[in-house]
Design a protein around this motif. Structure first.
Motif, PDB file in Angstrom:
ATOM      1  N   MET A 200     -11.395  -0.570  -1.052  1.00 42.55           N
ATOM      2  CA  MET A 200     -11.107   0.603  -0.212  1.00 42.55           C
ATOM      3  C   MET A 200      -9.654   0.666   0.251  1.00 42.55           C
ATOM      4  SD  MET A 200     -14.017   2.127  -0.169  1.00 42.55           S
ATOM      5  CE  MET A 200     -13.836   3.330   1.148  1.00 42.55           C
ATOM      6  N   PHE A 201      -8.846  -0.291  -0.160  1.00 40.41           N
ATOM      7  CA  PHE A 201      -7.461  -0.321   0.317  1.00 40.41           C
ATOM      8  C   PHE A 201      -6.610   0.690  -0.460  1.00 40.41           C
ATOM      9  CE2 PHE A 201      -3.127  -1.861   0.651  1.00 40.41           C
ATOM     10  CZ  PHE A 201      -3.036  -2.215   1.985  1.00 40.41           C
ATOM     11  N   SER A 202      -5.617   1.262   0.217  1.00 37.35           N
ATOM     12  CA  SER A 202      -4.640   2.147  -0.432  1.00 37.35           C
ATOM     13  C   SER A 202      -3.278   1.938   0.232  1.00 37.35           C
ATOM     14  CB  SER A 202      -5.066   3.611  -0.338  1.00 37.35           C
ATOM     15  OG  SER A 202      -4.913   4.089   0.988  1.00 37.35           O
ATOM     16  N   LYS A 203      -2.231   2.370  -0.449  1.00 41.04           N
ATOM     17  CA  LYS A 203      -0.876   2.150   0.070  1.00 41.04           C
ATOM     18  C   LYS A 203      -0.576   2.973   1.322  1.00 41.04           C
ATOM     19  CE  LYS A 203       0.981   5.300  -3.441  1.00 41.04           C
ATOM     20  NZ  LYS A 203       1.869   5.363  -4.639  1.00 41.04           N
ATOM     21  N   SER A 204      -1.457   3.907   1.650  1.00 39.21           N
ATOM     22  CA  SER A 204      -1.245   4.666   2.887  1.00 39.21           C
ATOM     23  C   SER A 204      -1.398   3.779   4.120  1.00 39.21           C
ATOM     24  CB  SER A 204      -2.231   5.837   2.960  1.00 39.21           C
ATOM     25  OG  SER A 204      -3.569   5.366   2.974  1.00 39.21           O
ATOM     26  N   TYR A 205      -2.014   2.603   3.932  1.00 41.75           N
ATOM     27  CA  TYR A 205      -2.156   1.667   5.059  1.00 41.75           C
ATOM     28  C   TYR A 205      -0.905   0.811   5.256  1.00 41.75           C
ATOM     29  CZ  TYR A 205      -7.151   2.745   5.049  1.00 41.75           C
ATOM     30  OH  TYR A 205      -8.362   3.391   5.127  1.00 41.75           O
ATOM     31  N   ILE A 206       0.092   0.966   4.391  1.00 41.73           N
ATOM     32  CA  ILE A 206       1.310   0.150   4.485  1.00 41.73           C
ATOM     33  C   ILE A 206       2.430   0.993   5.060  1.00 41.73           C
ATOM     34  CG2 ILE A 206       2.900  -1.347   3.227  1.00 41.73           C
ATOM     35  CD1 ILE A 206       0.842  -1.508   0.985  1.00 41.73           C
ATOM     36  N   ASN A 207       2.995   0.555   6.160  1.00 43.56           N
ATOM     37  CA  ASN A 207       4.133   1.235   6.791  1.00 43.56           C
ATOM     38  C   ASN A 207       5.313   0.264   6.905  1.00 43.56           C
ATOM     39  OD1 ASN A 207       2.901   3.723   7.151  1.00 43.56           O
ATOM     40  ND2 ASN A 207       2.002   3.121   9.109  1.00 43.56           N
TER      41      ASN A 207
END
Length: 805
Positions: A248-255
């Motif tokens: 369920m992980f995506s790069k939108s969770y990386i800031n």
């Protein structure tokens, strides 16, 4: 006086072309004639040029052919008429769709709707971009201060994204005779570097994964700040986590947060992994079950499903027509293992490569942290007939060909493909006896069975072990008939080959375990026989290559493709091909006659052959690219061959994909001089087979207008014999003089690139001719204003399909 006339004529064309660019401008309008960038030291000037919104029109000798073509097309373009026609066709399409909804299925109406939809798409393209001539050319670029300021803002953003936080961009416009010269002035100032990079997350599993792959991170302390690398690092982390169970992980969770130190000119970069909104933390998902379903072609067969389980995979087949063992070898997903996006994509690719299914879809159902993988497919058509009609070019002039192929899929119900092929073609080739261009025809037919596995005796586990490498075994039998001006040649062929690829599909391997050929030459032209006999009298036994013979060989080849070479819209790419062959190897175990024995009527051959071909494509920007090729090959006969190779195994230099200033197969070998005719400077009348080849080609390619590309090229190379050839003095390879025997040709080419087809026209001129005596090999000075193509035979015109390399 003649030279003066040419100069005046060219000058007049130049004046007319130059004036035509600016003559219709308004009082306050200026054509963008040139863009320059100044002040760059560390910043890539090429990258900044790509940000210029108003690129000046391409010119040759001051003439912009693109603008002339665009203006010509505009004279025949009626925008209002095109818009009206588009509206009328859209209204008609709506009426036809309404009628279809009322009537239901109607093939005639559906065909009419399809044609009308295609016409509407063409009109939409015409309304947006103009007619065909306008799309081929390009409109005149008129200075627009708004777009110039937009370019400035884009350049400022580029500076910030590449670490020049204090950089600035200004511009200055100078006008002269309706021409605008725009100079973008760059002030870089200090470059900020990364002081440290640290990650903040409360998930220990993610921290462990990131730490274990730290050496592969694209952002490291000490390197200049680069926003592009940060974007790529986000994608890398997403792939890393998704391939280790974080479904369920995506790069939108990386800031990312950058903290700037203006005194030290450094950046502290914080990488934050945010929590998901649906759970307390990101979880690892495990495959609980795998379902593979082959859907029937229609609902009436839905009750004919057959259930089977193999390797913890639940199969549901439409009838008993498929091998679960073969299909399971292409499924990389495993029950009980963490989710991996790469394995899911590779599974889809491997199943598609079997060519058994219309489509392959993979979906995942979740229950807690468990996944159910569902693979849905539908059978491809059992029989497929493919016909092709086209034009091919291999040596000289283009010629038509027709080919047809019939495929029978899943022939033995284990993924095999039975294939029948037939091909017939005509082509203009240069006669080997120097009688101009003749018509050559060739007919090929073959039957082959392609197995989706390695045919290895006593190796039952090879299918599961090597399935991930997409293995194939081909068994093929064929017949080839070639009718050239000098001879007619027939061949019965048999082949057993293995092929496979690496999981990244970057490297492809092929091994021809048995390549068998029975060759006969039932008809040979008398003049060609005379040439072969003369060579034999001088000690060259090439005539043996045309005796009946049984030729067997074992060969292997690997092709390494770096960054998708062949897709010339991508970044720099390269391709390496390595080939090795051993011919007549089995003859070492039998007592066979040597070719030099008297009265020989049946030839035997033994040889070793190797070749390395490297190609490189390097784009400078969107319109300009460099490409080069290095090719080296050696073939050495031994044993019963008595110094002679099968004719098809020799190397030949010259032609549209080799040293282009020489006709096909006419260059070399070495410094051999074929002689001169009374009124000709060059006499390359016969083919020149050789045992070694060395050639390199360098091309500069630039887009001119629309589909048209310009190419400037230089080719260097030659071919040689390994040993002495008494019939061709100077043909043998020697380390102390081979570099003096390198032929050099240069030229200019025009390419029409239509995406689906590339038409190539190359004009090549000899610059260094190794056939001349030392001291007289530089022949480019034969080119003059009176003789723009040099002496007879110095300049060669090549027509080709596709790029030369």
């Amino acid at each position: 006086m003649k030279s003066l006339k040419y100069i005046l004529f060219i000058s007049l064309l130049w004046i007319i072309g130059a004036c035509s660019v600016t003559r219709n401008l308004g009082p306050n309008q200026f054509v963008v004639y040139e863009n320059t960038i100044s002040g760059t030291d560390k910043v890539s000037k090429e990258a900044l040029f790509e940000l210029v919104d108003q690129e000046s029109n391409t010119r040759l000798l001051g003439i912009s052919a693109g603008v002339l073509i665009y203006n010509l097309g505009e004279n025949f373009y009626d925008r209002e008429k095109t818009s009206t026609s588009l509206q009328e066709n859209r209204s008609e399409l709506e009426s036809l769709n309404s009628a279809l909804d009322t009537l239901g299925e109607s093939p005639k109406l559906e065909k009419k709707i399809y044609k009308l939809s295609t016409k509407i798409q063409s009109l939409e393209k015409k309304l947006e971009y103009g007619n065909g001539l306008m799309r081929t050319g390009n409109p005149l670029v008129i200075l627009d201060s708004t777009l110039t300021q937009k370019t400035v803002n884009n350049m400022k953003g580029y500076l910030v994204n590449h670490g020049f936080f204090e950089g600035d961009v200004q511009y200055q416009v100078q006008t002269k005779k309706k021409k605008a010269f725009v100079d973008f002035q760059i002030e870089e100032n200090s470059l900020y570097v990364l002081d440290s990079v640290y990650t903040r997350t409360d998930n220990p599993a993610i921290i462990q994964l990131l730490n274990s792959s730290q050496n592969r991170s694209l952002i490291q302390a000490g390197q200049p700040y680069n926003q592009d690398l940060i974007i790529e690092e986000r994608t890398r982390i997403e792939d890393l986590l998704k391939n280790n169970g974080f479904y369920m992980f995506s790069k939108s969770y990386i800031n990312y947060f950058a903290y700037q130190d203006t005194s030290a000119k450094t950046i502290k970069l914080e990488q934050v992994i945010q929590k998901p909104t649906f759970a307390e933390r990101h979880q690892v998902y495990t495959l609980d079950s795998i379902l593979f379903r082959i859907n029937p072609p229609s609902e009436e067969f839905a009750d004919r499903q057959i259930q089977e389980k193999f390797r913890e995979i639940d199969f549901s087949f439409y009838r008993d027509r498929y091998s679960a063992k073969v299909l399971a070898s292409r499924i990389l997903l495993q029950k009980g293992s963490p989710y991996s996006r790469t394995k899911a994509i590779e599974t889809q690719r491997l199943l598609s490569n079997l060519d058994l299914f219309r489509f392959v879809n993979i979906t995942f159902d979740t229950l807690g942290t468990s996944l159910t993988a569902k693979i849905f497919t539908q059978p491809n058509q059992k029989y497929q007939l493919t016909n092709q009609l086209g034009v091919t070019v291999t040596e000289q002039l283009p010629g038509p060909f027709f080919s047809t192929a019939l495929r029978n899929r899943n022939f033995f119900r284990a993924g095999e493909i039975l294939e029948f092929n037939f091909r017939a073609g005509l082509e203009g080739v240069a006669s080997a006896t120097g009688q101009g261009v003749y018509q050559s025809n060739e007919v090929n037919t073959s039957v082959s069975v392609i197995f989706p596995r390695f045919l290895i005796p006593f190796a039952p586990r090879s299918l599961q072990k090597y399935g991930r490498f997409n293995p194939n075994s081909r068994v093929q039998f064929g017949f080839n008939h070639t009718n050239r001006p000098e001879y007619t040649r027939n061949a019965i062929t048999g082949l057993l080959s293995y092929s496979w690829a690496t999981r990244s599909n970057k490297q492809v391997f092929t091994i021809n375990a048995a390549d068998l050929n029975y060759i006969r030459t039932p008809k040979i032209q008398d003049e060609f026989v005379g040439i072969l006999s003369d060579l034999q009298a001088q000690g060259n036994n090439l005539i043996w290559s045309f005796l009946p013979s049984f030729i067997s060989s074992i060969s292997g080849q690997t092709i390494i493709n770096f960054n998708k070479y062949g897709d010339f819209n991508s970044r720099k790419a390269s391709l390496l091909r390595v080939f090795g062959e051993s011919g007549g190897t089995t003859l070492n175990f039998f007592n066979v006659r040597n070719n030099n024995e008297e009265g020989i009527e049946y030839a035997n051959f033994q040889w070793l052959k190797g070749q390395i071909d490297f190609r490189r494509y390097y784009p400078v920007n969107q319109k300009q690219t460099f490409a080069y090729r290095l090719n080296f090959g050696v073939a050495q006969p031994y044993g019963v061959s008595a110094g002679i190779l099968p004719y098809e195994k020799y190397f030949f230099a010259g032609g549209g994909t080799s040293i282009r200033a020489w006709q096909a197969r006419r260059l070399g070998p070495g410094s051999y001089n074929p002689g001169r005719l009374p009124n000709e400077e060059y006499r390359f009348t016969t083919e020149q087979p050789a045992e070694m080849i060395l050639e390199s080609m360098l091309e500069y390619r630039r887009n001119l207008i629309g589909y048209f590309d310009l190419a400037l090229f230089i080719d260097v190379g030659n071919s040689w014999m390994i040993g002495n050839d008494p019939s061709r003095p100077g043909s043998d390879f020697r380390f102390n003089r081979f570099y003096k025997e390198l032929a050099v040709g240069s030229g200019i080419g025009l390419r029409m690139d239509f995406d689906f087809l590339v038409i190539r026209l190359d004009l090549a001129t000899k610059a260094i001719d190794p056939a001349n005596p030392e001291g007289e090999r530089w022949v480019l000075d034969n080119i003059s204003f009176r003789s723009p193509f040099g002496v007879k035979g110095q300049t060669v015109f090549n027509f080709g399909i596709g790029y030369p390399f």
